[in-house]
Design a protein around this motif. Structure first.
Motif, short mmCIF file in Angstrom:
data_model
loop_
_atom_site.label_atom_id
_atom_site.label_comp_id
_atom_site.label_asym_id
_atom_site.label_seq_id
_atom_site.Cartn_x
_atom_site.Cartn_y
_atom_site.Cartn_z
N TYR A 6 0.83 -1.22 0.00
CA TYR A 6 0.00 0.00 0.00
C TYR A 6 0.86 1.26 0.00
O TYR A 6 0.59 2.21 -0.74
CB TYR A 6 -0.92 -0.02 1.22
N ASP A 7 1.90 1.26 0.82
CA ASP A 7 2.81 2.41 0.86
C ASP A 7 3.49 2.62 -0.49
O ASP A 7 3.68 3.77 -0.94
CB ASP A 7 3.87 2.22 1.95
N ALA A 8 3.87 1.51 -1.13
CA ALA A 8 4.53 1.63 -2.43
C ALA A 8 3.57 2.14 -3.50
O ALA A 8 3.97 2.90 -4.40
CB ALA A 8 5.09 0.27 -2.85
N ILE A 9 2.29 1.78 -3.41
CA ILE A 9 1.29 2.28 -4.36
C ILE A 9 1.09 3.78 -4.19
O ILE A 9 1.03 4.54 -5.16
CB ILE A 9 -0.05 1.53 -4.18
N ARG A 10 1.02 4.22 -2.94
CA ARG A 10 0.76 5.64 -2.67
C ARG A 10 1.98 6.53 -2.93
O ARG A 10 1.86 7.61 -3.48
CB ARG A 10 0.33 5.82 -1.21
N HIS A 11 3.14 6.07 -2.51
CA HIS A 11 4.32 6.94 -2.52
C HIS A 11 5.41 6.49 -3.48
O HIS A 11 6.43 7.16 -3.61
CB HIS A 11 4.92 7.03 -1.11
N GLY A 12 5.19 5.36 -4.15
CA GLY A 12 6.24 4.83 -5.01
C GLY A 12 7.32 4.18 -4.16
O GLY A 12 7.23 4.11 -2.94
N HIS A 13 8.35 3.68 -4.80
CA HIS A 13 9.46 3.10 -4.07
C HIS A 13 10.75 3.35 -4.83
O HIS A 13 10.75 3.58 -6.04
CB HIS A 13 9.26 1.59 -3.86
N GLN A 14 11.82 3.33 -4.12
CA GLN A 14 13.12 3.59 -4.72
C GLN A 14 13.58 2.35 -5.48
O GLN A 14 13.81 1.30 -4.91
CB GLN A 14 14.16 3.95 -3.65
N VAL A 15 13.73 2.51 -6.78
CA VAL A 15 14.14 1.39 -7.61
C VAL A 15 15.66 1.28 -7.60
O VAL A 15 16.36 2.27 -7.80
CB VAL A 15 13.64 1.56 -9.06
N ALA A 16 16.14 0.08 -7.33
CA ALA A 16 17.57 -0.14 -7.30
C ALA A 16 18.14 -0.02 -8.71
O ALA A 16 17.40 -0.09 -9.71
CB ALA A 16 17.87 -1.51 -6.73
N PRO A 17 19.44 0.17 -8.85
CA PRO A 17 20.05 0.25 -10.18
C PRO A 17 19.66 -0.94 -11.04
O PRO A 17 19.52 -2.05 -10.55
CB PRO A 17 21.56 0.25 -9.87
N GLY A 18 19.51 -0.69 -12.32
CA GLY A 18 19.07 -1.74 -13.22
C GLY A 18 20.11 -2.79 -13.50
O GLY A 18 19.80 -3.86 -14.02
N THR A 19 21.37 -2.50 -13.18
CA THR A 19 22.42 -3.49 -13.41
C THR A 19 23.29 -3.59 -12.17
O THR A 19 23.33 -2.68 -11.34
CB THR A 19 23.30 -3.11 -14.61
N VAL A 20 23.97 -4.70 -12.05
CA VAL A 20 24.91 -4.91 -10.96
C VAL A 20 26.09 -5.70 -11.51
O VAL A 20 25.94 -6.52 -12.42
CB VAL A 20 24.24 -5.67 -9.79
N THR A 21 27.27 -5.41 -10.97
CA THR A 21 28.49 -6.07 -11.45
C THR A 21 29.02 -6.98 -10.35
O THR A 21 29.24 -6.54 -9.22
CB THR A 21 29.56 -5.05 -11.84
#
Length: 313
Positions: free
Chosen positions: A98-113
């Motif tokens: 619910y919190d993510a729907i209302r406020h969004g969430h921080q998306v981690a980097p799309g790639t990792v090494t």
């Protein structure tokens, strides 16, 4: 009992491994649905521990304080599992989604090494969830096979009847958890993939909330089924009638005045009956008849453990 224990052990191993993998994927991706699945798997792992405690506790011999044994310990611990499944995993998953729907969430980097190899983090989540589906499928198949064997043994016609009639709440709980786990993993997988494809976090967030609702819905159903046994439910109507018929049809019996049954454990049924016998029976014949009636009841269902026949002449 042995079948129930093996089902729980299989689920414990699967859920413990999956919880670690899901948490690692959450740290890499920041996915709300992956965090919901982490809550789910951690809760399931704890639940299996409670079920094993219930199995061990219920195996204690009857005592003065508990003359009918400790079989209802499994009902209590299974009820506790359903409450924890609702209170911890379900609520936390729904709240986070619910919190993510209302406020969004921080998306981690799309790639990792890792070790000079760069890859998309979405593949981490996909790989973990596919692994979770494989593990949970194994545990689900094992629980399903045990439930199916009980259906064949007791003549239940379908899963709905088995869910309502079984006294083996440990297998029922493991089966329900595994079914929810499979559904949750599929929801999380769909949400993560859709969010990455569309670039919109809402799919991932909605998946997290749906996982919470799924957990809470099944947990309430499981708690309701455990309540009936905790309160002292009688055996199913068809078995009740069969047991009464065995007494009514016994030579020398004229009438069954009172008949009561109750599950005092997953594999233990208490039968109490007030029975009218023919007037010409002497004491020795009466004692023999009562012994024969007890034997017939136990032959009809091996779970009949305690039998009390009160003769009415």
């Amino acid at each position: 009992m042995a079948g129930s224990k093996s089902v729980v052990l299989a689920a414990l191993v699967a859920n413990g491994a999956i919880a670690v993998l899901k948490f690692g994927a959450f740290l890499l991706t920041g996915s709300p649905s992956m965090l919901s699945e982490t809550y789910h798997s951690i809760s399931d792992t704890g639940n299996q521990v409670f079920l094993l405690i219930g199995i061990r506790y219920s195996a204690k011999d009857p005592s003065r304080g508990h003359p009918f044994g400790y079989g209802k310990a499994q009902f209590f611990y299974s009820f506790l599992v359903s409450v924890l499944l609702f209170g911890i995993a379900g609520w936390e998953s729904l709240k986070h989604g619910y919190d993510a729907i209302r406020h969004g969430h921080q998306v981690a980097p799309g790639t990792v090494t890792v070790a000079s190899v760069t890859f998309d983090t979405v593949y981490v989540s996909v790989a973990v969830l596919l692994g979770a589906i494989a593990f949970e499928s194994y545990a689900f198949i094992k629980a399903h096979a045990e439930l199916r064997s009980q259906m064949a043994e007791y003549g239940w016609t379908g899963m709905v009847e088995a869910f309502r009639s079984t006294s083996d709440v440990t297998t029922l709980t493991a089966f329900t958890e595994d079914a929810i786990a499979l559904g949750g993993a599929v929801l999380a997988l769909a949400g993560i993939v859709l969010s990455r494809v569309t670039g919109n976090h809402i799919y991932d967030a909605v998946s997290a909330a749906l996982i919470g609702l799924l957990l809470m819905g099944f947990a309430l159903a499981l708690a309701w089924e455990n309540k009936r046994l905790l309160l002292g439910e009688s055996v199913p109507a068809n078995l009740d009638e069969d047991l009464q018929s065995l007494i009514r049809d016994h030579p020398g019996v004229t009438h069954v005045d009172q008949f009561r049954t109750m599950f005092v454990g997953p594999d233990d049924i208490l039968v109490a009956a007030d029975v009218s016998f023919a007037d010409d029976l002497d004491t020795a014949a009466l004692d023999e008849d009562i012994g024969l009636i007890e034997s017939k009841l136990r032959e009809r269902d091996e779970r009949v453990t305690f039998v009390y026949v009160e003769p009415e002449l």
